[in-house]
Design a protein around this motif. Structure first.
Motif, PDB file in Angstrom:
ATOM      1  N   LEU A  15       0.842  -1.199   0.000  1.00  0.00           N
ATOM      2  CA  LEU A  15       0.000   0.000   0.000  1.00  0.00           C
ATOM      3  C   LEU A  15       0.877   1.250   0.000  1.00  0.00           C
ATOM      4  O   LEU A  15       0.563   2.238  -0.666  1.00  0.00           O
ATOM      5  CB  LEU A  15      -0.932   0.002   1.215  1.00  0.00           C
ATOM      6  CG  LEU A  15      -1.972  -1.113   1.294  1.00  0.00           C
ATOM      7  CD1 LEU A  15      -2.788  -0.987   2.578  1.00  0.00           C
ATOM      8  CD2 LEU A  15      -2.869  -1.131   0.074  1.00  0.00           C
ATOM      9  N   TYR A  61      -8.875  -2.015  -0.397  1.00  0.00           N
ATOM     10  CA  TYR A  61      -7.728  -1.121  -0.225  1.00  0.00           C
ATOM     11  C   TYR A  61      -7.132  -0.661  -1.552  1.00  0.00           C
ATOM     12  O   TYR A  61      -6.420   0.337  -1.595  1.00  0.00           O
ATOM     13  CB  TYR A  61      -6.642  -1.794   0.612  1.00  0.00           C
ATOM     14  CG  TYR A  61      -7.077  -2.101   2.019  1.00  0.00           C
ATOM     15  CD1 TYR A  61      -7.750  -1.162   2.792  1.00  0.00           C
ATOM     16  CD2 TYR A  61      -6.820  -3.337   2.588  1.00  0.00           C
ATOM     17  CE1 TYR A  61      -8.154  -1.441   4.084  1.00  0.00           C
ATOM     18  CE2 TYR A  61      -7.216  -3.618   3.892  1.00  0.00           C
ATOM     19  CZ  TYR A  61      -7.880  -2.669   4.626  1.00  0.00           C
ATOM     20  OH  TYR A  61      -8.271  -2.946   5.911  1.00  0.00           O
ATOM     21  N   GLY A  84      -7.512   2.242   1.706  1.00  0.00           N
ATOM     22  CA  GLY A  84      -6.130   1.758   1.650  1.00  0.00           C
ATOM     23  C   GLY A  84      -5.157   2.786   2.191  1.00  0.00           C
ATOM     24  O   GLY A  84      -4.201   2.441   2.915  1.00  0.00           O
TER      25      GLY A  84
END
Length: 186
Positions: A15, A61, A84
């Motif tokens: 992420l 996410y 996310g």
């Protein structure tokens, strides 16, 4: 096979990489292979990475858009969703919960925090230092209550040495970040 804890760390670090810019999965794989980055911490097989990315997308996410490539099949370009981004920011500034997590999870957080900037790094270091100092104090209290010849005391003294070394390393990182901030401000 990677443990659930390690997989979660990898997912959250992904992420962080996607927070910088949208990427297609193979581009992300190449980023993870770099030895001057997260590839220095762990190795992820391409098929495992793609499964992690699918799970992150299923969890909300990540999202994707298809990008046309002329006569070649379209490729998926992944980007971070607001959920996310929130999940990543919460993770990157939260200290690890155990000393054993310093080697993989903390180093991944530290790498990602550096991508975010010195204030994020400072926040992570400050919080992790506080945790490590508390772990050391708790450990030393336990040592003080034990007989001098007990095996438990010897093990706890070993842990105390590890914690002291970790604290020294974190303090050195803190000084380096502070020095870099001073250089950038002048």
């Amino acid at each position: 096979m990677a443990s659930a804890k390690q997989s979660l760390t990898i997912e959250l670090a992904l992420l962080g990489l996607l927070r910088r810019q949208p990427m297609h999965p193979y581009e992300l794989f190449q980023q993870l292979q770099r030895k001057d980055a997260l590839g220095f911490i762990w190795q992820v097989k391409q098929s495992h990475l793609y499964a992690l990315l699918d799970r992150l997308e299923a969890d909300g996410y990540l999202s994707h858009q298809l990008e046309t490539q002329g006569s070649r099949p379209p490729r998926k370009v992944l980007s971070l969703t607001p959920a996310g981004e929130a999940r990543f920011m919460a993770w990157v500034t939260t200290p690890v919960a155990h000393g054993r997590d310093m080697r993989l999870e903390f180093l991944a957080k530290f790498y990602c925090a550096r991508l975010e900037g010195s204030s994020t790094v400072a926040q992570l270091l400050e919080r992790q230092l506080a945790c490590c100092r508390q772990w050391l104090a708790d450990n030393e209290e336990r040592i003080a209550r034990l007989a001098t010849d007990s095996f438990e005391r010897i093990v706890l003294q070993y842990r105390a040495g590890q914690l002291q070394a970790t604290i020294q390393w974190l303090e050195a990182c803190w000084r380096e970040i502070t020095l870099q901030d001073e250089i950038e401000q002048n």
